[in-house]
Design a protein around this motif. Sequence first.
Motif, PDB file in Angstrom:
ATOM      1  N   ALA A  65       0.819  -1.213   0.000  1.00  0.00           N
ATOM      2  CA  ALA A  65       0.000   0.000   0.000  1.00  0.00           C
ATOM      3  C   ALA A  65       0.851   1.259   0.000  1.00  0.00           C
ATOM      4  N   GLU A  66       1.946   1.240   0.756  1.00  0.00           N
ATOM      5  CA  GLU A  66       2.817   2.411   0.831  1.00  0.00           C
ATOM      6  C   GLU A  66       3.359   2.806  -0.537  1.00  0.00           C
ATOM      7  N   CYS A  67       3.540   1.817  -1.407  1.00  0.00           N
ATOM      8  CA  CYS A  67       4.040   2.104  -2.760  1.00  0.00           C
ATOM      9  C   CYS A  67       3.081   2.992  -3.536  1.00  0.00           C
ATOM     10  N   VAL A  68       1.811   3.010  -3.115  1.00  0.00           N
ATOM     11  CA  VAL A  68       0.791   3.787  -3.819  1.00  0.00           C
ATOM     12  C   VAL A  68       0.481   5.097  -3.106  1.00  0.00           C
ATOM     13  N   TYR A  69       0.286   5.031  -1.770  1.00  0.00           N
ATOM     14  CA  TYR A  69      -0.187   6.244  -1.091  1.00  0.00           C
ATOM     15  C   TYR A  69       0.910   7.073  -0.450  1.00  0.00           C
ATOM     16  N   SER A  70       2.115   6.534  -0.320  1.00  0.00           N
ATOM     17  CA  SER A  70       3.143   7.261   0.424  1.00  0.00           C
ATOM     18  C   SER A  70       4.226   7.799  -0.508  1.00  0.00           C
ATOM     19  N   THR A  71       4.052   9.047  -0.937  1.00  0.00           N
ATOM     20  CA  THR A  71       5.055   9.745  -1.737  1.00  0.00           C
ATOM     21  C   THR A  71       5.140  11.189  -1.256  1.00  0.00           C
ATOM     22  N   ALA A  72       6.346  11.743  -1.356  1.00  0.00           N
ATOM     23  CA  ALA A  72       6.527  13.135  -0.942  1.00  0.00           C
ATOM     24  C   ALA A  72       5.926  14.098  -1.963  1.00  0.00           C
ATOM     25  N   LEU A  73       5.938  13.692  -3.243  1.00  0.00           N
ATOM     26  CA  LEU A  73       5.304  14.460  -4.309  1.00  0.00           C
ATOM     27  C   LEU A  73       4.111  13.666  -4.840  1.00  0.00           C
ATOM     28  N   ASP A  74       3.039  14.352  -5.177  1.00  0.00           N
ATOM     29  CA  ASP A  74       1.842  13.683  -5.675  1.00  0.00           C
ATOM     30  C   ASP A  74       1.974  13.467  -7.179  1.00  0.00           C
ATOM     31  N   ILE A  75       2.832  12.506  -7.556  1.00  0.00           N
ATOM     32  CA  ILE A  75       3.054  12.288  -8.984  1.00  0.00           C
ATOM     33  C   ILE A  75       1.891  11.526  -9.621  1.00  0.00           C
ATOM     34  N   LEU A  76       1.065  10.870  -8.796  1.00  0.00           N
ATOM     35  CA  LEU A  76      -0.077  10.150  -9.358  1.00  0.00           C
ATOM     36  C   LEU A  76      -1.080  11.108  -9.998  1.00  0.00           C
ATOM     37  N   SER A  77      -1.384  12.198  -9.311  1.00  0.00           N
ATOM     38  CA  SER A  77      -2.378  13.140  -9.834  1.00  0.00           C
ATOM     39  C   SER A  77      -1.871  13.899 -11.057  1.00  0.00           C
ATOM     40  N   ASN A  78      -0.551  13.840 -11.308  1.00  0.00           N
ATOM     41  CA  ASN A  78       0.012  14.523 -12.471  1.00  0.00           C
ATOM     42  C   ASN A  78      -0.123  13.712 -13.762  1.00  0.00           C
ATOM     43  N   LEU A  79      -0.583  12.466 -13.639  1.00  0.00           N
ATOM     44  CA  LEU A  79      -0.623  11.601 -14.813  1.00  0.00           C
ATOM     45  C   LEU A  79      -1.569  12.126 -15.884  1.00  0.00           C
ATOM     46  N   ASN A  80      -2.623  12.817 -15.466  1.00  0.00           N
ATOM     47  CA  ASN A  80      -3.587  13.353 -16.437  1.00  0.00           C
ATOM     48  C   ASN A  80      -3.063  14.555 -17.208  1.00  0.00           C
ATOM     49  N   GLY A  81      -1.953  15.130 -16.746  1.00  0.00           N
ATOM     50  CA  GLY A  81      -1.475  16.389 -17.316  1.00  0.00           C
ATOM     51  C   GLY A  81      -0.796  16.273 -18.665  1.00  0.00           C
ATOM     52  N   THR A  84      -0.074  14.488 -24.716  1.00  0.00           N
ATOM     53  CA  THR A  84      -0.107  13.432 -25.725  1.00  0.00           C
ATOM     54  C   THR A  84      -0.054  12.064 -25.046  1.00  0.00           C
ATOM     55  N   PRO A  85      -0.442  11.000 -25.752  1.00  0.00           N
ATOM     56  CA  PRO A  85      -0.325   9.652 -25.182  1.00  0.00           C
ATOM     57  C   PRO A  85       1.101   9.324 -24.750  1.00  0.00           C
ATOM     58  N   LEU A  86       2.101   9.795 -25.516  1.00  0.00           N
ATOM     59  CA  LEU A  86       3.497   9.542 -25.149  1.00  0.00           C
ATOM     60  C   LEU A  86       3.844  10.258 -23.849  1.00  0.00           C
ATOM     61  N   ASP A  87       3.424  11.504 -23.711  1.00  0.00           N
ATOM     62  CA  ASP A  87       3.682  12.246 -22.465  1.00  0.00           C
ATOM     63  C   ASP A  87       3.088  11.511 -21.264  1.00  0.00           C
ATOM     64  N   ARG A  88       1.872  11.003 -21.445  1.00  0.00           N
ATOM     65  CA  ARG A  88       1.209  10.317 -20.321  1.00  0.00           C
ATOM     66  C   ARG A  88       1.901   8.995 -20.000  1.00  0.00           C
ATOM     67  N   LEU A  89       2.348   8.277 -21.018  1.00  0.00           N
ATOM     68  CA  LEU A  89       3.064   7.026 -20.754  1.00  0.00           C
ATOM     69  C   LEU A  89       4.374   7.288 -20.019  1.00  0.00           C
ATOM     70  N   ILE A  90       5.078   8.339 -20.401  1.00  0.00           N
ATOM     71  CA  ILE A  90       6.320   8.687 -19.698  1.00  0.00           C
ATOM     72  C   ILE A  90       6.026   8.978 -18.222  1.00  0.00           C
ATOM     73  N   SER A  91       4.917   9.668 -17.943  1.00  0.00           N
ATOM     74  CA  SER A  91       4.535   9.945 -16.553  1.00  0.00           C
ATOM     75  C   SER A  91       4.170   8.661 -15.818  1.00  0.00           C
ATOM     76  N   VAL A  92       3.523   7.742 -16.514  1.00  0.00           N
ATOM     77  CA  VAL A  92       3.178   6.454 -15.914  1.00  0.00           C
ATOM     78  C   VAL A  92       4.447   5.661 -15.597  1.00  0.00           C
ATOM     79  N   VAL A  93       5.434   5.735 -16.481  1.00  0.00           N
ATOM     80  CA  VAL A  93       6.720   5.080 -16.228  1.00  0.00           C
ATOM     81  C   VAL A  93       7.346   5.620 -14.951  1.00  0.00           C
TER      82      VAL A  93
END
Length: 378
Positions: A65-81, A84-93
């Motif tokens: 669970a910590e791998c998902v909810y415990s980060t100092a930066l909220d990089i999960l919410s940035n995935l929608n930003g 392009t599909p490539l930009d989003r895949l890079i964020s997912v990576v």
Amino acid sequence: METKIVLSRPLSLERQSDQETNYKAPNILRRILSLFKNVRPGSDVSCFKLPPEFNMPKSELQCYAECVYSTALDILSNLNGGKTPLDRLISVVAWTISAVRPLWFGVAPYNPTLGETHHVSKGNLNVLLEQVSHHPPVSALHATDSKENIEIIWCNSTVPKFTGTSVEAHVHGKRELKLHNHGETYEMNSPNLLIRIFPVPGNDWFGNVTIRCIETGLVAELSYISQSFFGFGTNRRLIKGKIFDSLSKKILCKIEGHWDSTVTVKNTDNAEVRVIYDAKEVISGLQAPVVKDLERVWPTETVLVWNKLSEAILSKDWEKAKEAKKSIEERQRELHRERESKGENWVPKHFLVSCSKEKGWNCSPIEKWVPNAPIISL
């Protein structure tokens, strides 16, 4: 008398040497060798019972669970930003890399009990895990962010085997990340864990990870490269990979770095290089969750199931720890006997679970959205 809840800090970039000292048994390497003296190479050690001196004060369920909810930066919410599909895949990576955390050599989390849960919220992100099988151990995760319209579903089945000089824990099960605003689903797997005993003790992640967007056909392939057998070289925590179009086979980007420091992506068209992940920014300075509403905490919550044992480990009261662990194990055996006597099969509460030889384990959440939790990640 008010219940004292033990919530340990997440696994993070810092070594947390003081905490490691609290958890480690004396003469750790010698004692580890004594544990495996009667275990044959190639043996499955998923049901191996560790003395509490070798446990960190948290369940494996909480580590996932910590791998998902415990980060100092909220990089999960940035995935929608990404535009392009490539930009989003890079964020997912980048987000996928953030799920890999450093582990401490010589200690391991508790094996979760059947039906054990972990339910935590961080902002708009709600995370729920349930142990849906005990033999073999299988954990299911469902996380939703209603504001960003993001959903995560994991099914983890870990098979650790003793090789004679190490333990290799292969992590099976599908992982999905859904960006509903873009109609995109990313399927991925997990790297595997290497616990090296000889010749140089340590932990490392290794193996190949594929991240595939079903709708766009874009694919990222990552290789987690472990150290050499003797611990030499500069490959420690190295990650390499590429992003390509599965239809045209054209390589769009190359990925390189170290998952515990920085990872860069290089555009193959214009040779532009930029940092996409900085571990110091994302997984350092992490704080333990806090209980905001004890009355709403489920009896199956991992921090309640293991609370007495965690408290004993932190105070180094090993006799009390042994008693607490024995009590939990005996209670699980008692519940198993009761089900057998009644001819009942245990059914997960939060997931629909299936398993086949072809597809392995599949865990589908029953509810569309994870509710707010009484435990909050800071």
